[in-house]
Design a protein around this motif. Structure first.
Motif, short mmCIF file in Angstrom:
data_model
loop_
_atom_site.label_atom_id
_atom_site.label_comp_id
_atom_site.label_asym_id
_atom_site.label_seq_id
_atom_site.Cartn_x
_atom_site.Cartn_y
_atom_site.Cartn_z
N PRO A 16 29.13 23.90 64.97
CA PRO A 16 28.32 24.53 66.03
C PRO A 16 27.46 23.51 66.77
CG PRO A 16 28.15 25.77 63.97
CD PRO A 16 28.83 24.48 63.64
N ALA A 17 27.17 23.82 68.03
CA ALA A 17 26.35 22.93 68.85
C ALA A 17 24.95 22.77 68.28
CB ALA A 17 26.28 23.46 70.28
N HIS A 18 24.48 23.76 67.53
CA HIS A 18 23.11 23.72 67.00
C HIS A 18 23.05 23.20 65.56
CE1 HIS A 18 24.89 27.70 66.19
NE2 HIS A 18 24.17 27.71 65.09
N ALA A 19 24.10 22.53 65.10
CA ALA A 19 24.18 22.11 63.69
C ALA A 19 23.00 21.23 63.27
CB ALA A 19 25.49 21.39 63.43
N GLU B 5 16.29 36.96 71.60
CA GLU B 5 16.32 37.55 70.28
C GLU B 5 15.60 38.90 70.28
OE1 GLU B 5 15.80 34.54 67.13
OE2 GLU B 5 17.88 34.51 67.81
N PRO B 6 15.83 39.75 69.26
CA PRO B 6 15.19 41.07 69.22
C PRO B 6 13.67 41.03 69.32
CG PRO B 6 16.96 40.97 67.61
CD PRO B 6 16.82 39.59 68.16
N ILE B 7 13.04 39.94 68.87
CA ILE B 7 11.58 39.85 68.94
C ILE B 7 11.08 39.45 70.32
CG2 ILE B 7 11.37 39.34 66.48
CD1 ILE B 7 10.95 36.40 67.27
N GLY B 8 12.01 39.16 71.24
CA GLY B 8 11.61 38.79 72.59
C GLY B 8 11.45 37.29 72.80
N ALA B 9 12.04 36.47 71.93
CA ALA B 9 12.00 35.01 72.06
C ALA B 9 13.37 34.51 72.49
CB ALA B 9 11.59 34.36 70.74
N TRP B 10 13.40 33.38 73.19
CA TRP B 10 14.68 32.80 73.57
C TRP B 10 15.48 32.41 72.33
CZ3 TRP B 10 15.92 33.94 78.18
CH2 TRP B 10 15.01 33.90 79.24
N SER B 11 16.79 32.55 72.41
CA SER B 11 17.67 32.23 71.29
C SER B 11 17.79 30.71 71.13
CB SER B 11 19.06 32.82 71.53
OG SER B 11 20.01 32.25 70.67
N PRO B 12 17.53 30.18 69.93
CA PRO B 12 17.74 28.73 69.73
C PRO B 12 19.20 28.34 69.87
CG PRO B 12 17.25 29.83 67.65
CD PRO B 12 17.01 30.84 68.73
N VAL B 13 20.12 29.26 69.57
CA VAL B 13 21.55 28.98 69.78
C VAL B 13 21.82 28.69 71.24
CG1 VAL B 13 23.86 30.00 69.67
CG2 VAL B 13 22.27 30.32 67.77
N TRP B 14 21.22 29.49 72.12
CA TRP B 14 21.38 29.26 73.55
C TRP B 14 20.76 27.93 73.97
CZ3 TRP B 14 22.46 31.97 78.33
CH2 TRP B 14 23.33 33.06 78.16
N GLU B 15 19.56 27.65 73.49
CA GLU B 15 18.89 26.43 73.91
C GLU B 15 19.68 25.19 73.51
OE1 GLU B 15 14.79 26.31 72.83
OE2 GLU B 15 14.34 28.27 73.69
N ALA B 16 20.34 25.23 72.35
CA ALA B 16 21.16 24.09 71.92
C ALA B 16 22.47 24.03 72.70
CB ALA B 16 21.43 24.20 70.42
N ALA B 17 23.16 25.16 72.85
CA ALA B 17 24.45 25.17 73.52
C ALA B 17 24.32 24.73 74.98
CB ALA B 17 25.08 26.56 73.43
N VAL B 18 23.29 25.22 75.67
CA VAL B 18 23.09 24.84 77.07
C VAL B 18 22.71 23.37 77.16
CG1 VAL B 18 21.61 25.21 79.09
CG2 VAL B 18 22.54 27.17 77.83
N ALA B 19 21.95 22.86 76.21
CA ALA B 19 21.57 21.44 76.22
C ALA B 19 22.79 20.54 76.10
CB ALA B 19 20.59 21.16 75.09
N VAL B 20 23.72 20.89 75.21
CA VAL B 20 24.94 20.10 75.05
C VAL B 20 25.75 20.13 76.34
CG1 VAL B 20 27.15 19.96 73.84
CG2 VAL B 20 25.06 20.38 72.56
N ALA B 21 25.95 21.32 76.90
CA ALA B 21 26.73 21.44 78.14
C ALA B 21 26.04 20.72 79.29
CB ALA B 21 26.94 22.92 78.47
N LEU B 22 24.70 20.77 79.33
CA LEU B 22 23.96 20.11 80.40
C LEU B 22 24.19 18.61 80.39
CD1 LEU B 22 21.85 20.13 82.69
CD2 LEU B 22 20.07 20.02 80.92
N ALA B 23 24.22 17.99 79.22
CA ALA B 23 24.48 16.55 79.14
C ALA B 23 25.85 16.22 79.71
CB ALA B 23 24.36 16.09 77.69
#
Length: 347
Positions: free
Chosen positions: A23-26, A172-190
């Motif tokens: 996974p991108a967030h490994a 996420e259900p608590i209303g916070a951004w998903s760390p999975v998204w933050e990592a996956a988008v960071a990899v793709a952005l590079a």
């Protein structure tokens, strides 16, 4: 299916597992609370890069030796541990015991700072590193030098088709951004920056624009010339674009072949949401609802700050792309690395 065994005595160390893509967030560190499991039960993934101690600082290594190890921009330190560490879910580990003198961690658990902390229960050899501290995805890393794989007769983990791929919501259900998204988008952005050639990238309106446009506009020069970006993949009509945002299969690692444009990979669960949820915004809206935005009752939770990619994951990925040796891209790396350009990673 396979199992992993102790290389010394042959003792069983895992239940039957099937290989999936890493996974991108490994290697992401996130927040100050325990994170979920990195992998689904019954699966394993291989990290091709060296990992774990010993570590050597950049000043000691030098650019030439770093490039020979696949790193093209300065970073604080590089691992000189073995490559090929195998990630497995905690519940799939068998026949191991903790090594008490290597059970250090930062806060709530173990972080593997002293190297392998699990030993084979039969022979006592150090075979794996358990990580379950806060800020880390929970996982056991098997030492590639200390284990062997063995084929076994067991039902294979089902491989999902492209159409069956699940979506991971950005919030996420608590209303916070998903760390999975933050990592996956960071990899793709590079990779997207490398594909841009240093020119502005135009992103069509929708979730993809919400995820990538602020970062691209902040890091690339304004004006013309420009390159266009468009999602391409299963279920989408073909679109003409210089850069295609395509999904990466989470199990096989297969990349969707777009047939047009330079492909930039994005984790499939994130790509599915970007491609098929155009009625969701990735930023808070105030006042009246704009065209194309639909109301749920009650409306879904949204964080109080805009979405941002993971800075450390971005730098880790960009440093390992040969294109970062180009002066314009190296300048972006340096600005983000020394925080002179905190936007769009901090708001």
């Amino acid at each position: 299916m396979i199992v992993f065994t102790c290389a010394d005595c042959g003792a069983l160390l895992t239940s039957p597992v099937s290989q999936v893509a890493l996974p991108a967030h490994a290697h992401q560190k996130y927040g100050h609370e325990p994170l979920p499991a990195l992998l689904e039960p019954g699966t394993y993934a291989v990290n091709p890069e060296p990992s774990g101690p010993p570590w050597r600082q950049w000043e000691e290594i030098g650019a030439d030796e770093a490039e020979a190890r696949g790193v093209y921009a300065p970073t604080y330190a590089l691992s000189y541990g073995p490559p090929g560490a195998v990630a497995v879910a905690l519940g799939d580990v068998r026949g191991t015991v903790l090594i008490p003198e290597r059970c250090d961690g930062y806060c709530c658990g173990l972080d593997g700072r002293d190297g392998p902390n699990l030993a084979c229960a039969r022979c006592g050899d150090a075979v794996a590193t358990l990580i379950d501290d806060c800020s880390y995805w929970q996982v056991v890393w098997l030492d590639s030098r200390a284990v062997r794989l063995l084929d076994v007769d067991a039902p294979s983990y089902p491989v999902l088709s492209w159409e069956e791929q699940p979506e991971t919501p950005p919030v996420e259900p608590i209303g916070a951004w998903s760390p999975v998204w933050e990592a996956a988008v960071a990899v793709a952005l590079a990779h997207l920056l490398a594909a841009s050639g240093g020119t502005r990238v135009v992103v069509p309106d929708g979730p993809a624009a919400d995820a990538f446009r602020p970062a691209l506009d902040a890091l690339l020069p304004p004006g013309s010339p420009t390159k266009s970006l468009a999602p391409a993949g299963p279920g989408l009509p073909a679109r003409a674009a210089e850069i295609a945002l395509v999904p990466r299969h989470p199990q096989t690692g297969e990349t969707w072949s777009s047939g047009a444009g330079v492909p930039v990979l994005l984790a499939a669960d994130v790509w599915m949401y970007l491609a098929f949820n155009r009625n969701r915004r990735l930023r808070p809206a105030s006042g009246g609802l704009p065209d194309g935005v639909y109301r749920d009752d009650p409306p879904p939770l949204l964080p109080f700050f805009p979405f941002r990619p993971d800075r450390e994951v971005f730098l880790h990925t960009l440093a390992r792309l040969p294109e970062v040796r180009q002066p314009w891209l190296r300048a972006i790396y340096d600005r983000v690395e020394d925080r002179r350009s905190s936007f769009p990673f901090w708001w």
